[in-house]
Design an enzyme around this catalytic site. Structure first.
Site, PDB file in Angstrom:
ATOM      1  CG  HIS A 122      40.072  49.795  16.268  1.00 44.51           C
ATOM      2  ND1 HIS A 122      40.600  48.923  17.183  1.00 44.51           N
ATOM      3  CD2 HIS A 122      40.429  49.310  15.047  1.00 44.51           C
ATOM      4  CE1 HIS A 122      41.253  47.967  16.553  1.00 44.51           C
ATOM      5  NE2 HIS A 122      41.157  48.166  15.249  1.00 44.51           N
ATOM      6  CG  ASP A 202      42.620  55.204  18.078  1.00 43.20           C
ATOM      7  OD1 ASP A 202      43.697  55.226  17.448  1.00 43.20           O
ATOM      8  OD2 ASP A 202      41.841  54.235  18.060  1.00 43.20           O
ATOM      9  CD  GLN A 205      43.791  53.393  10.345  1.00 47.07           C
ATOM     10  OE1 GLN A 205      44.436  53.758   9.358  1.00 47.07           O
ATOM     11  NE2 GLN A 205      43.729  52.119  10.704  1.00 47.07           N
ATOM     12  CE  LYS A 228      46.781  50.342  12.915  1.00 44.48           C
ATOM     13  NZ  LYS A 228      46.088  49.327  12.130  1.00 44.48           N
ATOM     14  CB  CYS A 366      38.525  46.250  15.264  1.00 44.53           C
ATOM     15  SG  CYS A 366      39.570  44.797  15.200  1.00 44.53           S
TER      16      CYS A 366
HETATM   17  N1  PLP Z   1      42.542  52.371  16.510  1.00 44.48           N
HETATM   18  C1  PLP Z   1      42.287  52.417  15.194  1.00 44.48           C
HETATM   19  C2  PLP Z   1      41.440  53.522  14.652  1.00 44.48           C
HETATM   20  C3  PLP Z   1      42.809  51.441  14.349  1.00 44.48           C
HETATM   21  O1  PLP Z   1      42.545  51.473  13.045  1.00 44.48           O
HETATM   22  C4  PLP Z   1      43.614  50.412  14.914  1.00 44.48           C
HETATM   23  C5  PLP Z   1      44.147  49.320  14.068  1.00 44.48           C
HETATM   24  O2  PLP Z   1      43.677  49.021  13.016  1.00 44.48           O
HETATM   25  C6  PLP Z   1      43.860  50.415  16.281  1.00 44.48           C
HETATM   26  C7  PLP Z   1      43.306  51.416  17.048  1.00 44.48           C
HETATM   27  C8  PLP Z   1      44.690  49.372  16.936  1.00 44.48           C
HETATM   28  O3  PLP Z   1      46.019  49.444  16.533  1.00 44.48           O
HETATM   29  P1  PLP Z   1      47.059  48.325  16.989  1.00 44.48           P
HETATM   30  O4  PLP Z   1      46.439  47.004  16.619  1.00 44.48           O
HETATM   31  O5  PLP Z   1      48.286  48.629  16.208  1.00 44.48           O
HETATM   32  O6  PLP Z   1      47.230  48.453  18.462  1.00 44.48           O
END
Ligand code: PLP
Length: 410
Positions: A122, A202, A205, A228, A366
């Site tokens: 992401h 990360d 998800q 999430k 993203c």
């Molecule tokens: N990493 C992954 C794999 C994601 O799916 C997301 C959000 O969709 C993020 C990071 C970023 O999360 P946040 O916008 O809550 O900081």
């Protein structure tokens, strides 16, 4: 086994009509709905306990501080961290990763060093590393995905040759937000650790969808967002190994993170305060503790089974649609499915689905570099959570058939 019909009663937002149709909420990878207990915990905090934490000696401040620190301990237990001091509250995954990049990166990276990422990251686990690489003279390297539809996930056969002595840090996602693939995080961390490489996982998800045990994973850092995992927005966590955190410099300065301040010099508190400058988001942290309780009562093994089974069912049913291209593995996957049609843009699909009450997400998610590699401008994503049902997948498929027919693609 979860009983989604029963669980639905806990989520007030699900009980509404959208364009006259019952809401089918399949945008959980972007943000999940909140159970009443989380909403009530937040209201209750504001109604009774609200006061700034840490610096007060009156009853409300002490209550608020207790609630905030209990939430920290609750989150530590949720991910099996050894010590609540390893839990830093942030705004979310993005801020957690930026914290590591800015603090650990600025203190440890130099020209010639390499940061290893994967092609499925992401933007949140990509851009912060680009920024710190530019500032320190380090460079980026990528572990590729395999297959035209990335159905093989990461190309693990390439990992050993990429983990050269120049690699100082390996950051990767536990679960891909557009492929649905679950990466073997413990195996990746073990390979990195054997070479003295720092790992950042990360968990955006994964955190709300499966058991997460940071000690079993043996990672150095684990980042996630509350919104999430049935928590509220604006709160997230960076887990960091205690020894790592204590050796890292602050990344933001202000109240709460210092032990002593002079006109020209200051000294820092240890973690977690060192990384929580200013008034923290204590109310949302308390609500996050309630989300941890809620998910643990359902059981995270059961959640993983439920979400994964729905995604596999959706994959099978969607594969019958003419001209569909499904991304990621055919078998075991996390609770989401991403797909594309050559003749219909993802935004049209999402707009038509909305008319049928179905909430989907369309776009690059993203993941622009991955989309480019796969020759796509974007995909449509259906993502599932504890309250979704097999019947809702039928509504999704019927809606897609209607859209395809409208565009003459079926
Ligand atoms: N990493 C992954 C794999 C994601 O799916 C997301 C959000 O969709 C993020 C990071 C970023 O999360 P946040 O916008 O809550 O900081």
């Amino acid at each position: 086994m979860l009983d989604p019909q029963k669980i639905r009663a806990d989520f007030p937002a699900l009980h509404q009509l959208v364009h006259g149709k019952p809401l089918v909420y399949l945008d959980n990878a972007a943000t999940a709905q909140k159970p009443q207990i989380v909403i009530d915990t937040l209201s209750h905090f504001y109604e009774r306990d609200n006061s700034n934490v840490h610096r007060g000696l009156h009853a409300l401040s002490m209550r608020a501080t207790d609630a905030y620190e209990s939430a920290r301990s609750r989150v530590a237990k949720f991910i099996n961290a050894a010590d609540p001091a390893e839990i830093i509250f942030t705004r979310g995954t993005t801020e957690s990763i930026n914290l590591v990049a800015a603090s650990w990166g600025s203190a440890n990276l130099k020209p010639g060093d390499v940061i290893l990422l994967t092609e499925m990251e992401h933007h949140s686990n990509l851009v912060p590393w680009q920024l710190i690489a530019k500032r320190t003279g380090a460079t980026l390297r990528y572990l590729p995905v395999i297959g035209a539809d990335a159905e093989g996930g990461l190309d693990l056969t390439r990992l050993d040759s990429l983990l050269t002595p120049e690699v100082k840090l390996f950051a990767f996602t536990h679960v891909s937000n557009s492929l649905g693939v679950v990466n073997p995080a413990a195996e990746l961390c073990a390979k990195a650790r054997a070479r003295g490489i720092i790992t950042v996982v990360d968990g955006a998800q994964s955190i709300g969808h499966m058991p997460v045990d940071v000690r079993a994973l043996d990672c150095d850092f684990y980042a996630f967002s509350g919104h999430k995992m049935a928590g509220v927005t604006g709160i997230g966590v960076l887990y960091g190994r205690r020894a790592m955190l204590d050796a890292m410099p602050p990344w933001q300065g202000g109240g709460g993170m210092i032990s002593n301040v002079d006109f020209f010099e200051s000294r820092w508190k240890p973690a977690p305060e060192r990384f929580e400058a200013g008034t923290p988001n204590f109310a949302d942290a308390v609500a996050l503790g309630a989300a941890c309780d809620y998910l643990d009562v359902l059981g995270r093994e059961a959640i993983a089974q439920h979400d994964g089974a729905l995604a596999c069912l959706a994959f099978e049913k969607l594969s019958e649609l003419p001209g569909i291209r499904l991304l990621g593995p055919r078998g075991a996957r996390s609770g989401l499915v991403s797909f594309a049609f050559a003749e219909v843009h993802a935004h049209d699909i999402v707009t038509f689905a909305d008319e049928d009450g179905v909430a989907l997400r369309g776009g690059h998610h993203c993941n622009q570099p991955l989309m480019r590699k796969l020759g796509l401008t974007g995909t449509t994503r259906a993502s599932f959570y504890v309250y979704n049902t097999a019947e809702e997948i039928d509504v999704l498929v019927a809606s897609l058939r209607r859209t395809l027919k409208f565009f003459g693609a079926a």
